[in-house]
Design an enzyme around this catalytic site. Structure first.
Site, PDB file in Angstrom:
ATOM      1  N   ARG A   1      16.546  70.964  52.364  1.00 45.93           N
ATOM      2  CA  ARG A   1      17.374  69.854  52.844  1.00 45.93           C
ATOM      3  C   ARG A   1      18.217  70.350  54.013  1.00 45.93           C
ATOM      4  NH1 ARG A   1      22.937  68.017  51.032  1.00 45.93           N
ATOM      5  NH2 ARG A   1      23.156  66.009  52.054  1.00 45.93           N
TER       6      ARG A   1
ATOM      7  N   HIS B   1      25.744  64.630  58.724  1.00 44.69           N
ATOM      8  CA  HIS B   1      26.549  65.560  57.919  1.00 44.69           C
ATOM      9  C   HIS B   1      27.780  65.938  58.750  1.00 44.69           C
ATOM     10  CE1 HIS B   1      26.188  68.422  54.263  1.00 44.69           C
ATOM     11  NE2 HIS B   1      27.378  68.634  54.779  1.00 44.69           N
TER      12      HIS B   1
ATOM     13  N   GLU C   1      28.056  62.370  51.884  1.00 50.32           N
ATOM     14  CA  GLU C   1      29.431  62.305  51.383  1.00 50.32           C
ATOM     15  C   GLU C   1      30.379  61.480  52.252  1.00 50.32           C
ATOM     16  OE1 GLU C   1      30.881  66.249  50.632  1.00 50.32           O
ATOM     17  OE2 GLU C   1      29.390  66.623  49.080  1.00 50.32           O
TER      18      GLU C   1
ATOM     19  N   ASN D   1      25.955  65.039  45.081  1.00 52.10           N
ATOM     20  CA  ASN D   1      26.492  66.382  45.299  1.00 52.10           C
ATOM     21  C   ASN D   1      27.564  66.613  44.246  1.00 52.10           C
ATOM     22  OD1 ASN D   1      24.889  66.378  47.554  1.00 52.10           O
ATOM     23  ND2 ASN D   1      26.567  66.422  49.034  1.00 52.10           N
TER      24      ASN D   1
ATOM     25  N   TYR E   1      30.072  69.546  42.369  1.00 54.68           N
ATOM     26  CA  TYR E   1      30.632  70.901  42.345  1.00 54.68           C
ATOM     27  C   TYR E   1      31.564  71.123  41.160  1.00 54.68           C
ATOM     28  CZ  TYR E   1      28.696  71.678  46.950  1.00 54.68           C
ATOM     29  OH  TYR E   1      27.818  71.834  47.993  1.00 54.68           O
TER      30      TYR E   1
ATOM     31  N   GLU F   1      23.219  68.671  46.299  1.00 56.86           N
ATOM     32  CA  GLU F   1      24.020  69.895  46.464  1.00 56.86           C
ATOM     33  C   GLU F   1      24.637  70.276  45.136  1.00 56.86           C
ATOM     34  OE1 GLU F   1      27.125  69.862  49.493  1.00 56.86           O
ATOM     35  OE2 GLU F   1      25.784  68.824  50.892  1.00 56.86           O
TER      36      GLU F   1
END
Ligand code: GBH
Length: 438
Positions: free
Chosen positions: A84, A128, A173, A297, A299, A349
């Site tokens: 990606r 991005h 995002e 994504n 985290y 991600e």
């Protein structure tokens, strides 16, 4: 059934499950003044004193622009099946509108051809965060016209590169490119205005919808979607439940609901009061364009405590983000249950920063990152077992890179980058991934 995480096997996932690694253009490419590239808001932002912790910028980064073949070989060595990456808008349209810059398109075509030649699936992200500076000079994402410029850029890229890629994501995002950028001011362009941030968020999502329309008209085989940063919110007391709902609404539902339900979440709309964006008739229909996939994504989680309590026993990465794999399972299961028209999911991600150092043995031992990835893969596996349609996982990141406001001080790579020599060295985590996929 309980699976010991260290025993996690490739065969615990569906045979057609995609495993990959991810990067983004500004974080790795460098060569910011080559190939006809115009300046982006991140070039400008990096030059403002105090914006980037180590005073660095993206001028060289990982020098990926000049080391493309070497980096493609590196990706192939990891035994992944997919990569990606993002396209830098200012390489394609140096001032954000008008004719395409052939040199820019040619670079990404070479990247995509190189992936295909190595048997790797290209997964392309259009935006991005590197907005052409010329569009920022007109107001950036607070300016409604930027949404239309974005759709035009999407059509240019999709016409040329769309036939060769596996997927195209419009935005990465949008919470970051609106709230973090126009309200919190931590990212370019570094503004501090909530109404501006909410206008930016609306125009980003409108741009997403308009780009989807442009790309659908091309009848590509590529899957078209959107990537959101989502996290689960928790508290340790019922008193904090309103705070949990608010956090979830601002981070997650504000972006999910327009796209998957065609409406802004009512509670948050009320909460924002006079700062809500100017929504034109028909905007939400455009934003609700059907998706082939939703990229997630993930985290960390958000822990809400008005009293300032921390979750007991919590552990954190070098970003100060709590390690909470259960939050990923909870998030995926919750998406599955809350949204009836949920498209297939991709984990676009997931990863962790640690202060890695090249040892005297020439190796980089990063056991905490290995464990982080294993635990989160296991969390994905549990969601699949619970019935959630998750099709792939991309580790962030292929290699250490420019970590935005933190500069080069935070290392997320599976591959270590020595910025003096640009030498790439596989960390233990890269070797683990390689063996797991091998
Ligand atoms: C991603 O953003 C980016 O897509 C990628 O470019 C970047 O390198 C990578 O992650 C690592 O940072 O702001 O304290 O409330 C992740 C962005 C992380 C957004 C955590 C929201 C909430 C923590 N996010 N976050 S906080």
């Amino acid at each position: 059934p309980e699976v010991k995480i260290s025993d996690l096997l490739r065969t615990d996932f569906p045979a057609n499950f995609t495993f990959g690694v991810a990067t983004s253009a500004f974080q790795i490419e460098g060569a910011t003044q080559e190939g006809g590239r115009g300046p982006s808001i991140w070039d400008t932002f990096c030059r403002e004193p105090g914006r980037i912790r180590d005073g660095s910028n993206g001028d060289i980064a990982c020098d990926h622009y000049h080391r493309l073949d070497e980096d493609l070989d590196l990706i192939a060595r990891l035994n992944v099946s997919a990569y990606r990456f993002s396209v830098a808008w200012p390489r394609i349209q140096p001032t954000g509108s008008g004719a395409a810059n052939e040199e820019g398109l040619a670079f990404y075509e070479r990247l995509i051809d190189g992936l295909i030649a190595r048997g790797l699936e290209p997964h392309l992200t259009l935006y991005h965060w590197d907005l052409p500076q010329a569009l920022q000079d007109l107001g950036g994402w607070t300016h409604r016209d930027t949404a239309y410029r974005f759709a035009e850029y999407a059509r240019i890229v999709a016409e040329r590169l769309g036939p060769k890629v596996k997927s195209i994501a419009t935005l990465n995002e949008p919470w970051c490119s609106s709230i973090l950028s126009y309200q919190i001011g931590e990212h370019a362009p570094g503004w501090n205005s909530r109404p501006a941030a909410l206008a930016a968020a609306h125009h980003l999502m409108l741009g997403h919808g308009l780009a989807m329309q442009q790309m659908r008209a091309l009848n590509l085989k590529a899957e078209l979607g959107l990537v959101l940063n989502l996290d689960s919110a928790y508290s340790d007391t019922p008193d904090d439940l309103p705070g949990v709902q608010l956090a979830d609404g601002k981070f997650n539902r504000w972006f999910l609901d327009p796209v998957l339900r065609g409406q802004y979440p009512h509670d948050i709309w009320v909460h924002y009061g006079n700062d809500v964006p100017d929504v034109h008739a028909g905007d939400l229909d455009i934003m609700q364009a059907p998706l082939d996939f939703l990229g997630v994504n993930y985290y960390s989680r958000t822990f809400v405590s008005a009293a300032g309590r921390k979750p007991p026993g919590a552990t954190y990465t070098d970003m100060g983000w709590e390690i909470y794999p259960q939050g990923l399972t909870d998030l995926l299961v919750r998406l599955h249950h809350s949204y009836s028209d949920l498209p297939p999911l991709l984990i676009t991600e997931n990863g962790a920063a640690y202060p890695d150092e090249l040892g005297t043995d020439g190796q980089i031992h990063d056991p905490a990152r290995v464990e982080y990835i294993q635990q989160h893969l296991n969390a994905v596996r549990e969601a699949i077992t619970a019935g959630v349609d998750v099709r792939g996982y991309f580790a962030w990141s292929l290699m250490d890179n420019f970590e935005w406001a933190y500069g080069y001080g935070k290392r997320f790579g599976l591959v270590y980058v020595d910025y003096q020599t640009q030498a790439r060295t596989l960390k233990d985590s890269a070797k683990w991934y390689q063996g797991f996929l091998g």
